[in-house]
Design a protein around this motif. Structure first.
Motif, short mmCIF file in Angstrom:
data_model
loop_
_atom_site.label_atom_id
_atom_site.label_comp_id
_atom_site.label_asym_id
_atom_site.label_seq_id
_atom_site.Cartn_x
_atom_site.Cartn_y
_atom_site.Cartn_z
N THR A 101 3.29 10.61 -9.61
CA THR A 101 2.44 11.10 -10.79
C THR A 101 2.02 12.32 -10.36
O THR A 101 1.87 13.55 -11.32
CB THR A 101 1.35 9.80 -10.88
N ALA A 102 1.47 12.61 -9.04
CA ALA A 102 0.86 13.94 -8.81
C ALA A 102 2.08 15.08 -8.88
O ALA A 102 1.88 16.00 -9.26
CB ALA A 102 0.42 13.86 -7.06
N ASP A 115 4.52 10.05 2.44
CA ASP A 115 4.61 8.22 1.97
C ASP A 115 5.99 7.89 1.85
O ASP A 115 6.11 6.76 2.01
CB ASP A 115 3.54 8.49 0.82
N THR A 159 2.51 1.61 -3.66
CA THR A 159 1.31 2.21 -4.32
C THR A 159 1.28 3.63 -4.23
O THR A 159 1.09 4.48 -5.19
CB THR A 159 0.03 1.40 -4.37
N LYS A 160 1.14 3.91 -2.95
CA LYS A 160 0.75 5.61 -2.75
C LYS A 160 2.17 6.33 -3.05
O LYS A 160 1.91 7.49 -3.71
CB LYS A 160 0.80 5.83 -0.98
N THR A 173 0.78 -1.01 0.05
CA THR A 173 0.10 0.06 -0.12
C THR A 173 0.74 1.21 -0.05
O THR A 173 0.55 2.23 -0.75
CB THR A 173 -1.04 -0.01 1.27
N THR A 198 3.40 15.52 0.27
CA THR A 198 2.78 14.11 0.27
C THR A 198 3.83 13.13 0.03
O THR A 198 3.61 11.93 0.63
CB THR A 198 1.47 14.19 -0.61
N THR A 204 2.64 15.99 -12.33
CA THR A 204 1.48 16.73 -12.74
C THR A 204 1.56 18.14 -12.26
O THR A 204 1.20 18.99 -12.83
CB THR A 204 0.05 16.24 -12.18
N GLN A 228 4.08 5.70 -5.69
CA GLN A 228 3.84 5.83 -7.06
C GLN A 228 2.66 6.85 -7.47
O GLN A 228 2.97 7.71 -8.49
CB GLN A 228 3.61 4.65 -7.76
N THR A 229 1.77 6.97 -6.75
CA THR A 229 0.64 7.84 -7.04
C THR A 229 1.12 9.27 -6.65
O THR A 229 0.85 10.16 -7.56
CB THR A 229 -0.70 7.46 -6.06
N ASP A 230 1.98 9.30 -5.48
CA ASP A 230 2.55 10.65 -5.25
C ASP A 230 3.47 11.02 -6.39
O ASP A 230 3.67 12.23 -6.60
CB ASP A 230 3.39 10.80 -4.04
#
Length: 195
Positions: free
Chosen positions: A152-153, A176, A145-146, A142, A172, A156, A148-150
């Protein structure tokens, strides 16, 4: 940056540095292992990973934290880094995460007992239940995964060139990253030094 966010970032970096430097001890790995609780699932003893496995995983964790730091440096550089440079940093981080995942010791799978069995009768389970694939502990998965999401954010936010979005994404990401560090250390059964 608020005082709380600064503390989170400083704590994250200090813990990551301690892990990378190998200053955390494996002395209480057995004490950190969860106790078996009676349930409908077989409880397998959790053996402490070997010293070489622990050091290999901590080295791989250091690789992840270094790649996060390189990505943050590239994302906040002045003048701005090229998108190709940022993508190269993301690819290096992804490779470091894969290295960390493969360096972690296998967690014992706990197969369900056959119908009609009770927790005390575990003999013959291997004959009845085929071996299950071993996976990374869910809390660490988990956290990864967070992370990797961070990433991407953050990309962006850098693309939008909005300082508020970049600051939020960096905070963030730092939080994480700390979650990845603590989840990895916990999955190894390594005790953190007293604070």
């Amino acid at each position: 940056m608020t005082l709380h966010r600064t503390r989170v970032l400083a704590t994250s970096l200090a813990l990551a540095a301690a892990v990378s430097a190998g200053s955390l001890s494996t002395a209480s790995a057995q004490a950190a292992a969860p106790a078996a609780v009676g349930s409908s699932r077989a409880a397998l003893p959790a053996a402490a990973p070997s010293a070489s496995t622990t050091l290999g995983a901590l080295g791989a964790l250091g690789g992840v934290t270094q790649q996060v730091a390189a990505l943050v440096a590239a994302a906040t550089a002045t003048p701005a880094s090229s998108p190709a440079d940022l993508q190269a940093k993301v690819a290096a981080l992804t490779a470091a995460v894969q290295t960390l995942t493969s360096a972690l010791p296998a967690t014992p799978a706990t197969p369900a007992l056959p119908a009609g069995s009770h927790a005390g009768a575990v003999s013959g389970v291997r004959d009845v239940v085929p071996p299950l694939p071993v996976s990374v502990p869910s809390t660490l998965q988990t956290a990864l995964t967070k992370l990797q999401t961070d990433v991407t954010a953050l990309l962006t936010a850098v693309t939008s060139k909005d300082p508020a979005q970049i600051q939020t994404a960096l905070t963030t990401l730092a939080t994480d990253t700390l979650a990845v560090v603590t989840s990895t250390v916990t999955s190894l059964g390594v005790a953190a030094p007293p604070v």
